[in-house]
Design an enzyme around this catalytic site. Structure first.
Site, short mmCIF file in Angstrom:
data_model
loop_
_atom_site.label_atom_id
_atom_site.label_comp_id
_atom_site.label_asym_id
_atom_site.label_seq_id
_atom_site.Cartn_x
_atom_site.Cartn_y
_atom_site.Cartn_z
N ASN A 1 0.91 -1.21 0.13
CA ASN A 1 -0.04 -0.01 -0.06
C ASN A 1 0.89 1.20 0.06
O ASN A 1 1.50 1.74 1.03
CB ASN A 1 -0.94 -0.13 1.20
CG ASN A 1 -1.69 1.24 1.50
OD1 ASN A 1 -1.72 2.04 0.57
ND2 ASN A 1 -2.21 1.37 2.79
N LYS B 1 0.20 4.28 -0.25
CA LYS B 1 -0.48 5.50 0.37
C LYS B 1 -0.25 6.80 -0.70
O LYS B 1 -0.30 6.41 -1.87
CB LYS B 1 -0.18 5.65 1.52
CG LYS B 1 0.00 4.25 2.67
CD LYS B 1 0.20 4.78 4.02
CE LYS B 1 0.26 3.42 4.51
NZ LYS B 1 0.33 3.44 6.21
N HIS C 1 -9.29 1.34 5.02
CA HIS C 1 -8.01 1.50 5.88
C HIS C 1 -7.80 2.36 7.08
O HIS C 1 -8.85 3.25 6.96
CB HIS C 1 -6.90 2.00 4.66
CG HIS C 1 -5.48 1.99 5.33
ND1 HIS C 1 -5.19 2.84 6.26
CD2 HIS C 1 -4.73 1.03 5.18
CE1 HIS C 1 -3.79 2.43 6.65
NE2 HIS C 1 -3.71 1.42 5.96
N GLU D 1 -6.44 4.84 7.99
CA GLU D 1 -6.20 6.28 7.69
C GLU D 1 -7.53 6.95 7.09
O GLU D 1 -7.77 7.97 7.32
CB GLU D 1 -5.02 6.32 6.80
CG GLU D 1 -3.51 5.99 7.54
CD GLU D 1 -2.65 5.41 6.81
OE1 GLU D 1 -2.62 5.48 5.44
OE2 GLU D 1 -1.66 5.00 7.49
N GLU E 1 -5.41 -5.40 10.55
CA GLU E 1 -4.27 -4.26 10.82
C GLU E 1 -4.56 -3.45 12.05
O GLU E 1 -5.42 -2.46 12.11
CB GLU E 1 -4.43 -3.23 9.77
CG GLU E 1 -4.11 -3.94 8.18
CD GLU E 1 -3.45 -2.73 7.48
OE1 GLU E 1 -2.41 -3.03 6.82
OE2 GLU E 1 -4.15 -1.81 7.07
N GLY F 1 2.66 1.91 10.80
CA GLY F 1 3.47 2.84 10.56
C GLY F 1 4.47 3.20 11.99
O GLY F 1 4.95 4.29 12.00
N SER G 1 3.38 -2.79 10.45
CA SER G 1 4.92 -2.68 10.29
C SER G 1 5.44 -3.95 10.11
O SER G 1 6.45 -4.52 10.85
CB SER G 1 5.26 -2.46 12.11
OG SER G 1 4.89 -1.14 12.35
C1 PEP Z 1 -0.70 -0.03 6.12
O1 PEP Z 1 -0.78 1.13 6.18
O2 PEP Z 1 -1.54 -0.66 5.66
C2 PEP Z 1 0.40 -0.66 6.83
C3 PEP Z 1 0.44 -1.81 7.40
O3 PEP Z 1 1.49 0.19 7.16
P1 PEP Z 1 2.97 -0.05 7.66
O4 PEP Z 1 3.43 -1.55 7.21
O5 PEP Z 1 3.91 1.13 7.31
O6 PEP Z 1 2.77 -0.15 9.34
#
Ligand code: PEP
Length: 265
Positions: free
Chosen positions: A22, A24, A109, A111, A181, A187, A227
């Site tokens: 992803n 973003k 998501h 965000e 998630e 992040g 992460s």
């Molecule tokens: C995401 O935004 O879906 C995500 C898992 O981000 P990250 O891998 O940076 O934690």
């Protein structure tokens, strides 16, 4: 006991593994193209029942679609609107995503839930819009740190699944992927432990079993996201219920994304 483990492994082997990146709101067209050219070379020949998916920003979808022709890389959108067409300034329809070569779209998501007023109801409308246009969906669910500390993880994630998938048929479910998630892991560099993640994946599978049928629950792909890096992907993938990863930060560098893919096969 041995039989139970063998049965779990058999079920896992029958599920499709998916590693999705992803991006973003990152990468202009030139950066997207140089990433994809590097990725294409590096993953040539990898299949092993694994799907490799990239999710660039809308502005790069068309060029990336051309660039991945003939490769084993699939394309995903990062969001969609729930209507098929009309006066919705600034929005992108499912048909537009299909037109530009997307197989998947990421929906819900955290965000978007946090910054763009996404709710379980809008997630549900978007999923239905994608499905009626014959597109597949990666639906993101997960609890915040406050919800986990309040012991509300199961109720929050359960509600996201039940409301998000409300009204879908067994047939629709063939085009649905879930990404668990935990918001506190996105992040932050703070990954859920493999057993914490597996516990939630099992819960999600059980919820799907209650809503649909055993066959759907045992065959649906459930990715972990939060992460994920080349260093933790393999131990996550060893868990019985984890079928792949949705990767943010570590998917932005082709080298580390490739290492994650290799660590998952
Ligand atoms: C995401 O935004 O879906 C995500 C898992 O981000 P990250 O891998 O940076 O934690």
């Amino acid at each position: 006991m041995v039989w139970v483990i063998l049965d779990m492994n058999r079920k896992k082997m029958n599920r499709k593994k998916i590693i999705a990146g992803n991006w973003k709101m990152n990468k202009v067209i030139e950066e997207s193209l140089s990433f994809i050219n590097e990725l294409k070379e590096a993953v040539r020949g990898i299949n092993d029942n694994i799907e490799i998916v990239v999710s660039p920003p809308f502005t790069a979808l068309s060029v990336i679609n051309d660039a991945i022709k003939g490769s084993n890389i699939l394309l995903a959108g990062q969001d969609v609107f729930w209507e098929d067409k009309g006066a919705y300034t600034g929005e992108i329809s499912p048909m537009m995503l299909k037109d530009v070569g997307c197989k998947y779209t990421i929906i819900g998501h955290s965000e978007r839930r946090q910054y763009c007023n996404e709710t379980n109801e809008t997630v549900n409308k978007k999923i239905k819009a994608l499905l009626r246009n014959d597109l597949s969906v990666i639906i993101c669910v997960g609890e915040t740190i406050e919800e986990r500390e309040d012991k509300r993880t199961f109720s929050v994630v359960g509600r996201q699944i039940r409301d998000g998938l409300k009204g879908l048929t067994q047939k629709d479910m063939e085009k649905v992927v879930i990404a668990y998630e935990p918001v506190w892991a996105i992040g932050t560099g703070k990954t859920a432990t493999p057993s914490q993640a597996n516990e939630m994946h099992l819960f999600i599978r059980d919820t799907i079993k209650e809503m649909f049928e055993d066959k759907i629950a045992s065959s649906i792909t459930i990715q972990y996201g939060g992460s994920v890096t080349p260093l933790n992907i393999t131990e996550l993938m060893l868990e019985s219920e984890i079928d792949g990863a949705l990767v943010g930060g570590a998917s932005l560098d082709a080298g580390s994304f490739v290492q994650i893919i290799r660590g998952a096969v």
